[in-house]
Motif scaffolding. Structure first.
Motif, PDB file in Angstrom:
ATOM      1  N   GLY A 216       0.815  -1.210   0.000  1.00  0.00           N
ATOM      2  CA  GLY A 216       0.000   0.000   0.000  1.00  0.00           C
ATOM      3  C   GLY A 216       0.843   1.252   0.000  1.00  0.00           C
ATOM      4  O   GLY A 216       0.411   2.318   0.459  1.00  0.00           O
ATOM      5  N   GLY A 217       2.052   1.137  -0.547  1.00  0.00           N
ATOM      6  CA  GLY A 217       3.015   2.232  -0.468  1.00  0.00           C
ATOM      7  C   GLY A 217       2.918   3.279  -1.554  1.00  0.00           C
ATOM      8  O   GLY A 217       3.746   4.183  -1.600  1.00  0.00           O
ATOM      9  N   ALA A 218       1.914   3.178  -2.413  1.00  0.00           N
ATOM     10  CA  ALA A 218       1.820   4.128  -3.524  1.00  0.00           C
ATOM     11  C   ALA A 218       1.073   5.407  -3.160  1.00  0.00           C
ATOM     12  O   ALA A 218       1.100   6.381  -3.928  1.00  0.00           O
ATOM     13  CB  ALA A 218       1.142   3.465  -4.730  1.00  0.00           C
ATOM     14  N   SER A 219       0.410   5.432  -2.007  1.00  0.00           N
ATOM     15  CA  SER A 219      -0.368   6.623  -1.648  1.00  0.00           C
ATOM     16  C   SER A 219      -0.559   6.691  -0.144  1.00  0.00           C
ATOM     17  O   SER A 219      -0.248   5.738   0.579  1.00  0.00           O
ATOM     18  CB  SER A 219      -1.740   6.597  -2.340  1.00  0.00           C
ATOM     19  N   GLY A 220      -1.070   7.817   0.320  1.00  0.00           N
ATOM     20  CA  GLY A 220      -1.436   7.976   1.715  1.00  0.00           C
ATOM     21  C   GLY A 220      -0.307   7.727   2.697  1.00  0.00           C
ATOM     22  O   GLY A 220       0.846   8.115   2.477  1.00  0.00           O
TER      23      GLY A 220
ATOM     24  N   CYS B 243       0.696  -1.558   4.914  1.00  0.00           N
ATOM     25  CA  CYS B 243      -0.303  -0.482   4.931  1.00  0.00           C
ATOM     26  C   CYS B 243      -1.486  -0.772   4.017  1.00  0.00           C
ATOM     27  O   CYS B 243      -2.480  -0.038   4.040  1.00  0.00           O
ATOM     28  CB  CYS B 243       0.324   0.839   4.502  1.00  0.00           C
ATOM     29  N   ALA B 244      -1.388  -1.803   3.180  1.00  0.00           N
ATOM     30  CA  ALA B 244      -2.465  -2.101   2.239  1.00  0.00           C
ATOM     31  C   ALA B 244      -3.727  -2.484   3.000  1.00  0.00           C
ATOM     32  O   ALA B 244      -3.684  -3.289   3.936  1.00  0.00           O
ATOM     33  CB  ALA B 244      -2.043  -3.233   1.309  1.00  0.00           C
TER      34      ALA B 244
ATOM     35  N   THR C  69      -0.213  -2.372  10.164  1.00  0.00           N
ATOM     36  CA  THR C  69      -1.134  -1.270  10.434  1.00  0.00           C
ATOM     37  C   THR C  69      -2.512  -1.809  10.779  1.00  0.00           C
ATOM     38  O   THR C  69      -3.160  -2.451   9.957  1.00  0.00           O
ATOM     39  CB  THR C  69      -1.256  -0.334   9.215  1.00  0.00           C
ATOM     40  N   ALA C  70      -2.946  -1.538  12.008  1.00  0.00           N
ATOM     41  CA  ALA C  70      -4.303  -1.874  12.428  1.00  0.00           C
ATOM     42  C   ALA C  70      -5.131  -0.585  12.407  1.00  0.00           C
ATOM     43  O   ALA C  70      -5.042   0.199  11.466  1.00  0.00           O
ATOM     44  CB  ALA C  70      -4.291  -2.529  13.809  1.00  0.00           C
ATOM     45  N   SER C  71      -5.913  -0.353  13.431  1.00  0.00           N
ATOM     46  CA  SER C  71      -6.758   0.842  13.524  1.00  0.00           C
ATOM     47  C   SER C  71      -7.355   0.882  14.917  1.00  0.00           C
ATOM     48  O   SER C  71      -7.488  -0.161  15.586  1.00  0.00           O
ATOM     49  CB  SER C  71      -7.883   0.773  12.484  1.00  0.00           C
ATOM     50  N   VAL C  72      -7.741   2.081  15.372  1.00  0.00           N
ATOM     51  CA  VAL C  72      -8.460   2.152  16.638  1.00  0.00           C
ATOM     52  C   VAL C  72      -9.783   1.402  16.552  1.00  0.00           C
ATOM     53  O   VAL C  72     -10.366   1.030  17.577  1.00  0.00           O
ATOM     54  CB  VAL C  72      -8.699   3.612  17.080  1.00  0.00           C
TER      55      VAL C  72
END
Length: 256
Positions: free
Chosen positions: A12-16, A86-87, A147-150
């Motif tokens: 997921g390294g191409a954006s954000g 990150c994807a 990468t997880a999330s709250v």
């Protein structure tokens, strides 16, 4: 781990956030392989950052696709020391809504990309990391940051699949760290809160302002470079292992 001279894979390294992480890694002297399905954005990143970066068109849910990306990285850079996942996709549907029960295909796709995709990339990168000469006297051969999330902890209405996928990433962090400890590979996870991305910037001003005031302090959305800074800090600090770190400015999500 000294990042200078190392090779990183960033899904997921191409954006954000992923792209910011790639940029920071390169600024610290690393080379980076971007695993993404957005070829235009991936090639644009290569054009911007130069020979230190390569792009591989990778579907993280496919073993063959990820293995091809790993093989391409090894051919181009000769090793893999760092893996940052990150994807992911954000989906939403109530368990039982006005259109019926949660679509099972949406559930399966969310877990396939976010959870299985993360594991698929890290396991194949770990296979290459285990071959590395130790980086220092501690025997460090690799570092993985997922990468997880709250939402893994406070999922909102309609986030059953998304929260399950991110909760799975949190839950597998320590077991994988234990699995890979024998070969000198650390595994950690970050759980971002509300991070300013192009999606947020497209929201109406009142909605954007309301979201910005939600965190405890500072009262603003997080910034992608702040996430990138944390990722590289984790990579550099060999005594952080098996940990999940929230990056949310004290945010605790409400039901909706």
């Amino acid at each position: 781990m000294d990042i200078k001279g190392k090779v990183a894979v960033v899904s997921g390294g191409a954006s954000g956030m992923g792209l910011e992480i790639v940029k920071r890694l390169v600024s610290l002297g690393a080379k980076a392989a971007i695993f993404d399905m957005n070829a235009a954005a991936g090639e644009a990143a290569v054009a911007e950052l130069g020979d230190a970066v390569m792009f591989a068109d990778v579907n993280v849910t496919s073993e063959e696709s990820v293995q091809a990306g790993v093989n391409a990285t090894m051919a181009a850079f000769g090793a893999i020391h760092i893996c940052v996942n990150c994807a992911g996709i954000a989906t939403g549907s109530k368990t039982l809504g006005k259109d019926g029960p949660f679509p099972l295909d949406l559930w399966q796709k969310t877990l396939a990309v976010n959870l299985t995709g993360t594991f698929n990339v890290l396991r194949l990168c770990a296979e290459q990391m285990a071959k590395n000469t130790p980086d220092n006297e501690d025997g460090v051969r690799g570092a993985i940051v997922n990468t997880a999330s709250v939402a893994a902890f406070e999922g909102q209405v309609g986030q059953a699949a998304y929260s399950a996928s991110k909760g799975g990433i949190v839950g597998m962090t320590l077991p994988i760290a234990r699995d890979l400890s024998t070969v000198g590979i650390r595994v950690n996870t970050i759980a971002p809160g509300l991070i300013n991305t192009p999606m947020f910037e497209s929201l109406p001003a009142p909605v954007y302002q309301a979201l910005s005031s939600t965190p405890l302090f500072p009262k603003r959305l997080g910034r992608a470079p702040e996430i990138a800074h944390m990722v590289t800090s984790i990579i550099e600090n060999d005594y952080i292992n098996g940990e999940c770190i929230r990056m949310d400015a004290g945010l605790r999500m409400q039901p909706k």
